[in-house]
Design a protein around this motif. Structure first.
Motif, PDB file in Angstrom:
ATOM      1  N   MET A   1     -10.922 -17.897   6.390  1.00  0.00           N
ATOM      2  CA  MET A   1     -10.689 -17.912   4.944  1.00  0.00           C
ATOM      3  C   MET A   1      -9.201 -18.181   4.685  1.00  0.00           C
ATOM      4  O   MET A   1      -8.347 -17.537   5.299  1.00  0.00           O
ATOM      5  CB  MET A   1     -11.098 -16.545   4.379  1.00  0.00           C
ATOM      6  CG  MET A   1     -11.435 -16.578   2.939  1.00  0.00           C
ATOM      7  SD  MET A   1     -12.563 -15.249   2.438  1.00  0.00           S
ATOM      8  CE  MET A   1     -11.704 -13.764   2.970  1.00  0.00           C
ATOM      9  N   ASN A   2      -8.921 -19.124   3.776  1.00  0.00           N
ATOM     10  CA  ASN A   2      -7.521 -19.477   3.540  1.00  0.00           C
ATOM     11  C   ASN A   2      -7.021 -18.992   2.185  1.00  0.00           C
ATOM     12  O   ASN A   2      -7.803 -18.810   1.248  1.00  0.00           O
ATOM     13  CB  ASN A   2      -7.336 -20.984   3.624  1.00  0.00           C
ATOM     14  CG  ASN A   2      -7.559 -21.493   5.038  1.00  0.00           C
ATOM     15  OD1 ASN A   2      -7.369 -20.762   6.013  1.00  0.00           O
ATOM     16  ND2 ASN A   2      -7.988 -22.723   5.144  1.00  0.00           N
TER      17      ASN A   2
ATOM     18  N   LEU B   1      -5.825 -16.385   5.839  1.00  0.00           N
ATOM     19  CA  LEU B   1      -5.672 -14.985   5.430  1.00  0.00           C
ATOM     20  C   LEU B   1      -5.919 -14.059   6.622  1.00  0.00           C
ATOM     21  O   LEU B   1      -6.734 -14.351   7.484  1.00  0.00           O
ATOM     22  CB  LEU B   1      -6.659 -14.654   4.300  1.00  0.00           C
ATOM     23  CG  LEU B   1      -6.478 -15.436   2.992  1.00  0.00           C
ATOM     24  CD1 LEU B   1      -7.591 -15.081   2.004  1.00  0.00           C
ATOM     25  CD2 LEU B   1      -5.114 -15.170   2.368  1.00  0.00           C
ATOM     26  N   ARG B   2      -5.215 -12.934   6.627  1.00  0.00           N
ATOM     27  CA  ARG B   2      -5.363 -11.950   7.709  1.00  0.00           C
ATOM     28  C   ARG B   2      -6.105 -10.723   7.167  1.00  0.00           C
ATOM     29  O   ARG B   2      -5.746 -10.195   6.110  1.00  0.00           O
ATOM     30  CB  ARG B   2      -3.967 -11.536   8.196  1.00  0.00           C
ATOM     31  CG  ARG B   2      -3.963 -10.518   9.322  1.00  0.00           C
ATOM     32  CD  ARG B   2      -2.542 -10.357   9.869  1.00  0.00           C
ATOM     33  NE  ARG B   2      -1.593  -9.884   8.834  1.00  0.00           N
ATOM     34  CZ  ARG B   2      -1.347  -8.595   8.606  1.00  0.00           C
ATOM     35  NH1 ARG B   2      -1.958  -7.659   9.307  1.00  0.00           N
ATOM     36  NH2 ARG B   2      -0.473  -8.245   7.676  1.00  0.00           N
ATOM     37  N   ALA B   3      -7.152 -10.316   7.888  1.00  0.00           N
ATOM     38  CA  ALA B   3      -7.941  -9.164   7.435  1.00  0.00           C
ATOM     39  C   ALA B   3      -7.211  -7.865   7.766  1.00  0.00           C
ATOM     40  O   ALA B   3      -6.722  -7.682   8.869  1.00  0.00           O
ATOM     41  CB  ALA B   3      -9.306  -9.174   8.098  1.00  0.00           C
TER      42      ALA B   3
ATOM     43  N   HIS C   1      -7.955  -9.117   2.506  1.00  0.00           N
ATOM     44  CA  HIS C   1      -7.419 -10.276   3.217  1.00  0.00           C
ATOM     45  C   HIS C   1      -6.085 -10.671   2.621  1.00  0.00           C
ATOM     46  O   HIS C   1      -5.984 -10.963   1.438  1.00  0.00           O
ATOM     47  CB  HIS C   1      -8.420 -11.436   3.184  1.00  0.00           C
ATOM     48  CG  HIS C   1      -9.644 -11.142   3.992  1.00  0.00           C
ATOM     49  ND1 HIS C   1     -10.684 -10.379   3.497  1.00  0.00           N
ATOM     50  CD2 HIS C   1      -9.973 -11.478   5.258  1.00  0.00           C
ATOM     51  CE1 HIS C   1     -11.611 -10.257   4.444  1.00  0.00           C
ATOM     52  NE2 HIS C   1     -11.204 -10.916   5.519  1.00  0.00           N
ATOM     53  N   MET C   2      -5.097 -10.647   3.477  1.00  0.00           N
ATOM     54  CA  MET C   2      -3.714 -10.791   3.011  1.00  0.00           C
ATOM     55  C   MET C   2      -3.140 -12.136   3.458  1.00  0.00           C
ATOM     56  O   MET C   2      -3.400 -12.580   4.577  1.00  0.00           O
ATOM     57  CB  MET C   2      -2.940  -9.638   3.653  1.00  0.00           C
ATOM     58  CG  MET C   2      -1.491  -9.608   3.367  1.00  0.00           C
ATOM     59  SD  MET C   2      -1.186  -8.229   2.244  1.00  0.00           S
ATOM     60  CE  MET C   2       0.445  -8.680   1.691  1.00  0.00           C
TER      61      MET C   2
ATOM     62  N   GLY D   1       0.148 -12.825  -1.395  1.00  0.00           N
ATOM     63  CA  GLY D   1      -0.986 -12.533  -2.262  1.00  0.00           C
ATOM     64  C   GLY D   1      -2.076 -11.891  -1.412  1.00  0.00           C
ATOM     65  O   GLY D   1      -1.990 -11.886  -0.173  1.00  0.00           O
ATOM     66  N   ALA D   2      -3.095 -11.339  -2.054  1.00  0.00           N
ATOM     67  CA  ALA D   2      -4.174 -10.722  -1.276  1.00  0.00           C
ATOM     68  C   ALA D   2      -5.500 -10.821  -2.002  1.00  0.00           C
ATOM     69  O   ALA D   2      -5.560 -10.846  -3.235  1.00  0.00           O
ATOM     70  CB  ALA D   2      -3.842  -9.260  -0.981  1.00  0.00           C
TER      71      ALA D   2
END
Ligand SMILES: [Zn+2]
Ligand SMILES: [Zn+2]
Length: 172
Positions: free
Chosen positions: A1-2, A10-12, A24-25, A31-32
């Motif tokens: 997911m971008n 994005l990083r979970a 997801h950051m 942003g998140a």
């Protein structure tokens, strides 16, 4: 997911301390992406708890120069254009929502939400205290519920203010 803003992956983040689902950051623009449930869990948490969590970078709007806030954003899950709405406690703050999947918060918006929630809670506590004071003054221990939303309590406060005013003007 971008990231819907800057396209970084994005990083979970796991947030067991808030009993929240994964958030997801974006490590670039900070942003998140929150599911509705996780946003509710985080927004009602204590500011200091959030500050000491992995969500801390999203509290201060220090990366906004990396993104174009006026551009519409698409949901990172279904790619549909998200709806923009103003946050009820701070109408100048615009949030992007996919009704099905969640809410995107740009850098700093989490800080605004938590600040406004804290202010609202403080206001409610003050009002609660005012009513307690009034009950004491008028000897109205009989009111079972001193909640600011109790119509009876509001009427009594109104009457009390009126008496105060008339007293000041020498009518009583
Ligand atoms: Zn980003
Ligand atoms: Zn969606």
């Amino acid at each position: 997911m971008n990231c819907p803003r800057c396209k970084t992956e994005l990083r979970a983040i796991e947030l067991p301390e808030f009993d929240a689902e994964k958030v997801h950051m974006c490590d670039r623009c900070e942003g998140a992406w929150y599911s509705h449930d996780s946003l509710t869990a985080v927004a009602t948490a204590d500011f200091h708890e959030v500050e000491s969590s992995e969500l801390e970078p999203g509290l201060e709007p220090d990366k906004l120069d990396l993104v174009e806030l006026d551009d519409p954003v698409a949901c990172p899950e279904c790619d549909k254009k998200m709806a923009r709405f103003s946050y009820s406690l701070s109408p100048s703050t615009l949030l992007d929502e996919c009704p099905e999947h969640g809410v995107w918060l740009d850098d700093g918006e989490l800080g605004v939400i938590l600040d406004q929630m804290a202010l609202r809670n403080a206001r409610n506590r003050r009002e609660q205290n005012d009513i307690e004071d009034m009950r004491e003054k008028m000897g109205l221990d009989a009111i079972a519920d001193g909640s600011p939303y109790n119509p009876f309590a509001i009427t009594l406060r109104f009457i009390n203010n009126l008496f105060d005013k008339r007293r000041r003007h020498g009518h009583l």
